[in-house]
Scaffold this motif. Structure first.
Motif, PDB file in Angstrom:
ATOM      1  N   GLY A  35       1.171  -1.092   0.204  1.00 14.87           N
ATOM      2  CA  GLY A  35      -0.111  -0.155   0.034  1.00 14.87           C
ATOM      3  C   GLY A  35       0.992   1.430  -0.119  1.00 14.87           C
ATOM      4  N   MET A  36       1.903   1.759   0.049  1.00 12.67           N
ATOM      5  CA  MET A  36       2.874   2.098   0.074  1.00 12.67           C
ATOM      6  C   MET A  36       3.152   2.611  -1.030  1.00 12.67           C
ATOM      7  N   TYR A  37       3.227   4.361  -1.571  1.00 14.45           N
ATOM      8  CA  TYR A  37       3.813   4.935  -2.788  1.00 14.45           C
ATOM      9  C   TYR A  37       4.547   3.926  -3.124  1.00 14.45           C
ATOM     10  N   VAL A  49      -0.659   2.391  -4.545  1.00 17.09           N
ATOM     11  CA  VAL A  49      -0.991   2.676  -3.633  1.00 17.09           C
ATOM     12  C   VAL A  49      -2.614   2.266  -3.125  1.00 17.09           C
ATOM     13  N   SER A  98      -3.776  -3.361  -0.709  1.00 19.12           N
ATOM     14  CA  SER A  98      -4.103  -3.818   0.867  1.00 19.12           C
ATOM     15  C   SER A  98      -3.565  -4.636   1.476  1.00 19.12           C
ATOM     16  N   ASP A 110      -1.945   1.766  10.893  1.00 17.03           N
ATOM     17  CA  ASP A 110      -0.703   1.192   9.657  1.00 17.03           C
ATOM     18  C   ASP A 110       0.179   2.098   9.495  1.00 17.03           C
ATOM     19  N   ILE A 159       3.064   2.710   7.257  1.00 19.21           N
ATOM     20  CA  ILE A 159       3.422   3.528   6.000  1.00 19.21           C
ATOM     21  C   ILE A 159       2.116   4.999   6.623  1.00 19.21           C
ATOM     22  N   LYS A 164      -3.362   7.644   3.496  1.00 18.94           N
ATOM     23  CA  LYS A 164      -4.287   7.597   4.169  1.00 18.94           C
ATOM     24  C   LYS A 164      -4.271   5.747   2.976  1.00 18.94           C
ATOM     25  N   THR A 165      -4.068   4.999   3.466  1.00 19.62           N
ATOM     26  CA  THR A 165      -3.666   3.224   2.329  1.00 19.62           C
ATOM     27  C   THR A 165      -4.655   2.994   1.833  1.00 19.62           C
ATOM     28  N   ASN A 220      -2.027   6.798  10.701  1.00 14.50           N
ATOM     29  CA  ASN A 220      -1.021   6.174  10.384  1.00 14.50           C
ATOM     30  C   ASN A 220       0.459   6.980  10.461  1.00 14.50           C
TER      31      ASN A 220
END
Length: 246
Positions: free
Chosen positions: A183-185, A188, A191, A205, A207, A212-213, A228
């Protein structure tokens, strides 16, 4: 002047330079902080070169938080228990390892008034961040921890299950924490688990980019309190600066 940096494999998403440079400016510290991307096959040799250079210290991120440990001369008791290092101090020819992810996580749960004592937690992932989070939960009085991992894990004899078993068991917990990079850039739209598996009072999260993932969006849609990794990022950075400037 102190010279600092962040070591990782891919760092284009990192906000660490901005945070550290702002901290140094605010505290009148003459220093620099740069991104140091190192491919996996060069990690050991490049780290040893940095150790002998004029760097004061470095942060360590994915995928090197555990891989760096054999290259250190000393390690703090806390980092040794966790089994992961995210901050290294170079002093008198030695590399000394610490874990400030722990500081960042404990500060995060306290900042958000998240009750830990007597609660149950499910941790997604079994990497370096996961271990720092688990240490923080244990110290804050958590009653039960289940680790969900794709790989077999035996972190201080805690119960570990597969994602397949997690899905079948329909597990509900008080606190659900994503410690994976899913889910990290820039990925995106991913999940670590599907929306129907998110059953908790609080979803956290680690991350921070994006803020907001998809995991947190799912949780929010379900009416779950979300947190987050932004506060953790800042607080672990401050803890690292204290080590480098001590």
């Amino acid at each position: 002047m102190i010279k600092l940096g962040l070591i990782g494999e891919k760092l284009s998403h990192s906000l660490s330079p901005e945070i550290h440079k702002k901290f140094m400016e605010q505290n009148n510290i003459d220093g620099s902080y740069e991104l140091i991307e190192i491919p996996m096959e060069n990690f050991e040799s490049d780290f040893n070169v940095l150790k002998k250079s004029n760097y004061t210290g470095v942060n360590i991120t994915i995928p090197y938080k555990e891989k760096v440990i054999p290259l250190l001369d000393e390690i703090s008791p806390q980092a040794k228990f966790i089994g992961a290092v995210n901050t290294v101090l170079f002093r008198n020819g030695k590399a000394i390892g610490y874990n400030t992810d722990y500081n960042g996580f404990v500060s995060t749960i306290q900042h958000n008034n998240t009750k830990i004592k007597g609660k149950s937690a499910v941790i997604l992932g079994a990497g370096g961040v996961s271990k720092a989070v688990i240490k923080g939960l244990l110290d804050e009085g958590i009653s039960d921890i289940t680790i969900v991992s794709r790989n077999k894990n035996n972190f201080h004899s805690l119960y570990t299950i597969s994602y397949e078993f997690f899905k079948e068991a329909n597990i509900k917990c008080d606190i659900l924490i994503n410690c994976t990079p899913v889910g990290m850039y820039p990925n995106v739209n991913a999940s670590p688990i599907s929306k129907d598996l998110i059953k908790a009072e609080v979803a956290i999260d680690m991350i921070y980019n994006p803020e907001k993932t998809l995991f947190l969006k799912y949780a929010e849609e379900l009416g779950i309190k979300i947190i987050n990794g932004s506060h953790m990022l800042y607080e672990q950075a401050i803890a690292a600066q204290k080590i480098w400037n001590s």
